[in-house]
Design a protein around this motif. Structure first.
Motif, short mmCIF file in Angstrom:
data_model
loop_
_atom_site.label_atom_id
_atom_site.label_comp_id
_atom_site.label_asym_id
_atom_site.label_seq_id
_atom_site.Cartn_x
_atom_site.Cartn_y
_atom_site.Cartn_z
N SER A 152 -3.67 -0.28 -6.42
CA SER A 152 -4.12 1.10 -6.32
C SER A 152 -5.29 0.96 -4.93
CB SER A 152 -4.95 1.91 -7.31
OG SER A 152 -6.13 1.25 -7.54
N SER A 153 -5.28 1.84 -3.98
CA SER A 153 -6.00 1.88 -2.79
C SER A 153 -7.36 1.74 -3.06
CB SER A 153 -5.65 2.84 -1.86
OG SER A 153 -4.41 2.91 -1.39
N GLN A 154 -7.87 2.66 -4.07
CA GLN A 154 -9.33 2.29 -4.30
C GLN A 154 -10.06 1.29 -4.77
OE1 GLN A 154 -7.24 4.96 -5.26
NE2 GLN A 154 -7.78 6.45 -4.04
N ILE A 189 -8.54 0.53 4.59
CA ILE A 189 -8.20 -0.89 4.25
C ILE A 189 -7.48 -1.72 5.26
CG2 ILE A 189 -6.65 -2.25 2.70
CD1 ILE A 189 -7.06 -0.08 0.44
N THR A 240 -8.00 6.51 2.98
CA THR A 240 -8.31 5.21 2.28
C THR A 240 -7.50 4.09 2.90
OG1 THR A 240 -9.03 6.50 0.19
CG2 THR A 240 -8.62 3.82 0.09
N GLU A 241 -6.21 4.23 2.73
CA GLU A 241 -5.26 3.14 3.40
C GLU A 241 -5.58 2.63 4.73
OE1 GLU A 241 -3.34 5.04 -0.14
OE2 GLU A 241 -4.19 5.71 2.00
N LEU A 261 0.91 -1.30 -0.19
CA LEU A 261 0.05 0.12 0.02
C LEU A 261 0.73 1.27 -0.09
CD1 LEU A 261 -2.76 -0.67 2.71
CD2 LEU A 261 -2.95 -0.88 0.14
N ASN A 262 0.21 2.30 -0.39
CA ASN A 262 0.77 3.71 -0.51
C ASN A 262 2.19 3.77 -1.11
OD1 ASN A 262 0.04 6.27 0.43
ND2 ASN A 262 1.63 6.11 2.22
#
Length: 328
Positions: free
Chosen positions: A94-96, A133, A129-130, A47-48
């Motif tokens: 991608s986070s989305q 998640i 968002t992360e 992530l990120n």
């Protein structure tokens, strides 16, 4: 580097946050974990991570034999994504897209081995968002790991209890700190000392006049801010004003106060941010673009009403010298 081996060995069996000094190998550490989990028996998400970091890691791993390269997920169909998830390995998503698939239960969460978080200093709010998640992952998977890495240690200095907040939203309890002055890191870096050659270009007379005027306006604004807020900013030096995030430091001091911040004080802080930006643009922009930026500030009617620094006598020097650089 020996210190990277030690950091890796300490983190490999635990979840946690590692804060490294700038430039000592955060990307290399992340690459080691990606290499470790690049097998079909694992399912690990990263992530990120920026596109540049992804490209560098994939390029580095492409030269190694028997290493399954990380997969990237962006705009594939849901069936294609599910196929990649089931094939295992390390996945840059991608986070989305990842959030949507978690909510729609397209990912078998019990099969997720863990999550690697790059640039972990950015996970500081619950609505990111992360962070959402990680919450979903930890709620349904109590055994998977979460390993977070960052080398932006200075980012934790300005906000109150930021390390505590970041670790809370990462859902980790273990913290590793590896500054550049740590003994093993210092010994490793001292083996191959760099030869630094500094080249500098002197400021023109006009630029020096503008710089002096901006610094004086900043001091006038700080004096007014001190009178309105009751805080003492006399400890700020010229170096703080020119080269450090002094406006961030001021915000941090005011945020820590239990006294509510008035609108006029907030506007003064905004003025300081604008002036700091002017100092930076003076060095980066050519004379035409710098003058255009100044004019855009003055042409804004709202700015004329709220930016009291525009009415200071010293501020006129900034505009006069900037105009002279273009039209003389």
């Amino acid at each position: 580097m020996e210190y990277l081996k030690q950091i890796f060995s300490e983190m490999v069996d635990e979840s946690g946050l590692a804060i490294l000094g700038a430039g000592i190998g955060a990307n290399d550490l992340l690459s080691r974990f990606i290499r470790l989990y690049s097998e079909p028996s694992y399912l690990v998400f990263v992530l990120n991570i920026s596109t540049t970091q992804q490209d560098l890691i994939i390029e580095e791993l492409s030269f190694e034999k028997n290493v399954q390269l990380p997969k990237t997920i962006t705009d594939e169909t849901s069936s294609q994504r599910i196929s990649k998830y089931l094939s295992g390995g390390v996945i840059f998503a991608s986070s989305q897209v990842l959030l949507m698939d978690l909510l729609c239960k397209r990912i078998p969460q019990h099969l997720i081995s863990g999550i690697l978080v790059s640039n972990a200093h950015k996970i500081s709010e619950p609505y990111i968002t992360e962070s959402f998640i990680l919450r979903l992952f930890r709620q349904s998977n109590k055994t998977g790991f979460i390993k977070a890495i960052t080398e932006n240690s200075s980012n934790f200095m300005w906000d109150f209890c930021k390390i505590d907040r970041v670790m809370r939203y990462l859902f980790v309890k273990k913290l590793w700190l590896w500054p550049r002055f740590e003994k093993k890191i210092k010994e490793s870096l001292d083996i191959h000392k760099l030869e630094v050659i500094e080249l500098s270009i002197p400021l023109t007379d006009s630029m020096e006049s503008i710089q002096t005027a901006i610094v004086q306006v900043v001091r006038d604004c700080l004096a007014e801010l001190q009178n309105r807020s009751g805080f003492d900013f006399s400890n700020l030096t010229m170096d703080d004003i020119l080269y450090k995030s002094f406006d961030v430091s001021i915000k941090s001091q005011l945020k820590s106060s239990i006294v509510s911040i008035s609108q006029s004080v907030q506007q003064m802080i905004s003025n300081l941010e604008t002036l700091r930006k002017l100092i930076n643009l003076l060095y980066r922009y050519d004379c035409v673009n710098f003058y255009r930026f100044l004019e855009s500030i003055r042409s804004n009617q709202a700015a004329l009403n709220t930016n009291s620094w525009l009415w200071l006598e010293t501020a006129s020097i900034i505009f006069e010298e900037a105009k002279a650089r273009v039209f003389k």
